[in-house]
Design an enzyme around this catalytic site. Structure first.
Site, short mmCIF file in Angstrom:
data_model
loop_
_atom_site.label_atom_id
_atom_site.label_comp_id
_atom_site.label_asym_id
_atom_site.label_seq_id
_atom_site.Cartn_x
_atom_site.Cartn_y
_atom_site.Cartn_z
CB THR A 73 -0.93 0.00 1.24
OG1 THR A 73 -1.65 -1.24 1.26
CG2 THR A 73 -1.91 1.16 1.19
N PRO A 126 0.38 5.90 -0.37
CG PRO A 126 1.53 7.74 0.47
CD PRO A 126 1.75 6.38 -0.13
CG HIS A 180 -21.32 -7.88 27.45
ND1 HIS A 180 -21.33 -8.82 26.44
CD2 HIS A 180 -20.47 -8.37 28.39
CE1 HIS A 180 -20.51 -9.82 26.76
NE2 HIS A 180 -19.99 -9.57 27.94
CD GLU A 211 -4.27 -9.84 2.83
OE1 GLU A 211 -3.66 -9.02 3.54
OE2 GLU A 211 -3.70 -10.58 2.01
C1 LIG Z 1 -4.07 -1.47 10.50
C2 LIG Z 1 -3.73 -1.63 9.05
C3 LIG Z 1 -2.80 -2.58 8.66
C4 LIG Z 1 -2.47 -2.71 7.31
N1 LIG Z 1 -1.46 -3.58 6.95
C5 LIG Z 1 -0.98 -3.54 5.68
C6 LIG Z 1 0.20 -4.26 5.32
O1 LIG Z 1 0.81 -4.96 6.14
N2 LIG Z 1 0.67 -4.14 4.06
C7 LIG Z 1 0.05 -3.37 3.12
O2 LIG Z 1 0.53 -3.30 2.00
N3 LIG Z 1 -1.09 -2.68 3.42
C8 LIG Z 1 -1.61 -2.75 4.68
N4 LIG Z 1 -2.74 -2.03 5.01
C9 LIG Z 1 -3.43 -1.26 3.98
C10 LIG Z 1 -4.81 -1.81 3.62
O3 LIG Z 1 -4.68 -3.01 2.91
C11 LIG Z 1 -5.54 -0.69 2.82
O4 LIG Z 1 -5.86 0.31 3.77
C12 LIG Z 1 -6.76 -1.19 2.09
O5 LIG Z 1 -6.39 -2.03 1.02
C13 LIG Z 1 -7.62 -0.04 1.55
O6 LIG Z 1 -6.86 0.89 0.84
P1 LIG Z 1 -7.03 2.44 1.19
O7 LIG Z 1 -6.85 2.59 2.66
O8 LIG Z 1 -6.13 3.23 0.32
O9 LIG Z 1 -8.53 2.78 0.86
P2 LIG Z 1 -9.11 3.25 -0.56
O10 LIG Z 1 -8.67 2.33 -1.63
O11 LIG Z 1 -8.83 4.71 -0.73
O12 LIG Z 1 -10.68 3.06 -0.34
C14 LIG Z 1 -11.50 4.01 0.34
C15 LIG Z 1 -12.94 3.48 0.27
O13 LIG Z 1 -13.36 3.41 -1.09
C16 LIG Z 1 -13.80 2.11 -1.43
N5 LIG Z 1 -13.42 1.76 -2.80
C17 LIG Z 1 -12.21 1.89 -3.39
N6 LIG Z 1 -12.24 1.43 -4.66
C18 LIG Z 1 -13.52 0.99 -4.87
C19 LIG Z 1 -14.20 0.39 -5.98
N7 LIG Z 1 -13.56 0.10 -7.11
N8 LIG Z 1 -15.51 0.07 -5.82
C20 LIG Z 1 -16.17 0.31 -4.66
N9 LIG Z 1 -15.57 0.89 -3.58
C21 LIG Z 1 -14.26 1.20 -3.68
C22 LIG Z 1 -13.06 1.20 -0.44
O14 LIG Z 1 -13.74 -0.04 -0.27
C23 LIG Z 1 -13.08 2.06 0.82
O15 LIG Z 1 -14.31 1.92 1.48
C24 LIG Z 1 -3.11 -1.91 6.34
C25 LIG Z 1 -4.07 -0.97 6.75
C26 LIG Z 1 -4.36 -0.80 8.08
C27 LIG Z 1 -5.34 0.28 8.48
#
Ligand SMILES: Cc1cc2nc3c(=O)[nH]c(=O)nc-3n(C[C@H](O)[C@H](O)[C@H](O)COP(=O)(O)OP(=O)(O)OC[C@H]3O[C@@H](n4cnc5c(N)ncnc54)[C@H](O)[C@@H]3O)c2cc1C
Length: 416
Positions: free
Chosen positions: A155, A157, A373, A398
């Site tokens: 992932t 930004p 609860h 994931e």
């Molecule tokens: C605690 C934590 C641990 C993590 N660990 C890892 C890790 O070890 N390695 C790693 O690489 N990443 C990791 N991540 C990242 C995580 O996998 C991403 O946050 C996740 O894939 C979503 O990406 P984003 O946050 O950029 O959300 P975005 O992609 O910006 O999505 C924002 C919203 O839009 C929706 N959306 C986006 N595209 C679509 C679409 N085509 N159709 C419908 N809805 C859509 C999404 O479902 C979401 O609700 C972690 C995140 C957290 C918070």
């Protein structure tokens, strides 16, 4: 005097507290479903004892302090769990995928943070096991078997749900690859010994065909931890932002050929998604068990809460969904153990269904457990408050559950 039952003692849900709850034997039968060898059953018993006696009692304090649970990680390695998924030829035990999932679920039921820390080792290192060269495996896997911590860095930004927009760059330079860019939200990112990093090969224009994968070792110049996130749940599992400032990485650490990254990633997800589902089901089981124990003790209007029919309907729905989902977990585990995961798409749809349903169920069980609860569910004295905070992320990481619904639905479009 308050008519409230005491909070569960840590570990009360592991068998001992269930005498007299007839229906709970159905979960014992489900636990017996995966085809584990006698050796794997013994290991699972040891993991269950460790989870009950050591990991669960420490979970609330780690949640409060947000400290990395090193003693849990050491205890897990003490049982040889990092070695369980490494083939015997490289210093491991080479146990089955079903045994691995059963251990993930058990540890996550005790402490979701510890569960995801350990599972992340598997997510990061399994692609090396499946797709690494003999030289890479001989050099790196014994370290994994001995307890090295892994991190999986995809992932960025501006590249979350759509990883193909990642901008981390891999530039070949003789025997080295220079890695530049950055990653966010990386689990284990500040404690890892080995990072599996995805980026784009300089000179390949196509977004998808440029994606490549490389292993970066701790201490590589230019690898910097920018910040640690302050999270809603999973507070003891660290999640960090990383920068790669022209990191020189031996070309020998490239996994596959330049441009193989997307295929590797898709194949890896077939094994990491069931793993995060097992983690979510550990949370779901913990929430369900806490709720059942509580409403069998708590009384209102002269009756135990569990005696109200409206509450029984809710329990029936949760228990049925939990049983179906656990059965699907062992179905998918069997597919992987029989070699069906392979290269993408393999079992992608089955894995998506499992991740989607298990994580939605974890959130539902945790939310309903808080509800059952009453006011005490909102108080930190009871574990369900933490379980609800821990459960939310399982619907996001994931692949968010929107993305999984899209993947499953899309698979029914006829190819013209
Ligand atoms: C605690 C934590 C641990 C993590 N660990 C890892 C890790 O070890 N390695 C790693 O690489 N990443 C990791 N991540 C990242 C995580 O996998 C991403 O946050 C996740 O894939 C979503 O990406 P984003 O946050 O950029 O959300 P975005 O992609 O910006 O999505 C924002 C919203 O839009 C929706 N959306 C986006 N595209 C679509 C679409 N085509 N159709 C419908 N809805 C859509 C999404 O479902 C979401 O609700 C972690 C995140 C957290 C918070």
């Amino acid at each position: 005097m308050l008519d409230k039952p005491p909070p569960l003692l840590a570990g009360e849900g592991w068998g001992g507290g269930w005498a007299g709850y007839g229906a709970m034997t159905l979960f014992s039968r489900l636990d017996a479903m995966p085809a584990l060898s006698p050796e794997e059953r013994l290991l699972l018993d040891s993991v269950r004892a460790l989870a009950r006696d050591e990991i669960a009692p420490r979970a609330a304090e780690y949640d409060r302090s947000g400290e990395f649970p090193w003693d849990n990680v050491r205890a897990i390695n003490g049982l040889g769990l990092n070695a369980m998924f490494v083939p015997e030829a490289y210093g491991g035990a080479g146990l089955s995928y079903a045994a691995y999932l059963a251990c993930v679920r058990e540890i996550s039921q005790a402490c979701a943070s510890t569960g995801i820390i350990w599972a992340t080792n598997f997510h990061a290192m399994k692609p090396l096991i499946d797709f690494g060269t003999e030289e890479q495996k001989q050099r790196l896997l014994p370290r994994v078997a001995e307890g090295a911590i892994g991190a999986l860095a995809i992932t960025e930004p501006d590249a979350g749900s759509d990883a193909t927009h990642m901008t981390t760059r891999f530039s070949p330079d003789g025997e080295r690859v220079v890695v530049s860019g950055g990653k966010i939200f990386i689990s284990n990112g500040d404690v890892a010994d080995l990072y599996l990093v995805f980026g784009k090969w300089a000179g390949i224009a196509d977004d998808r065909k440029a994606i490549s994968a490389i292993i970066i070792e701790k201490g590589t110049p230019g690898l910097t931890i920018l910040r640690k996130e302050d999270k809603m749940g999973h507070r003891a599992a660290s999640t960090v932002a990383l920068a790669f400032e022209d990191c020189p990485v031996p070309r020998a650490n490239l996994l596959g050929a330049p441009g193989d990254g997307l295929a590797l990633l898709l194949a890896a997800l077939n094994k990491s998604r069931p793993s995060v589902a097992a983690h979510a089901l550990g949370l779901a089981r913990a929430a369900f068990e806490d709720a059942v124990l509580y409403i069998n003790q708590r009384r209102q209007s002269g009756r135990r809460i569990v005696e109200f029919q409206g509450i029984q309907f809710l329990l029936a729905d949760l228990a049925t969904d939990l049983a179906m989902c656990e059965a699907w977990l062992w179905h998918v585990a069997g597919l992987v153990d029989r070699g069906a995961a392979g290269r993408a798409p393999g079992i992608a749809v089955e894995a998506s269904m499992l991740k989607l349903r298990a994580s939605d169920l974890a959130m539902r069980c945790a939310t309903e457990a808080v509800q059952l609860h009453g006011g005490y569910g909102y108080i930190k004295e009871y574990r369900v408050e933490r379980l609800m905070r821990d459960a939310k992320i399982t619907q996001i990481w994931e692949g968010t559950n929107q993305i999984h619904r899209q993947l499953i639905g899309r698979s029914f479009i006829a190819r013209s």
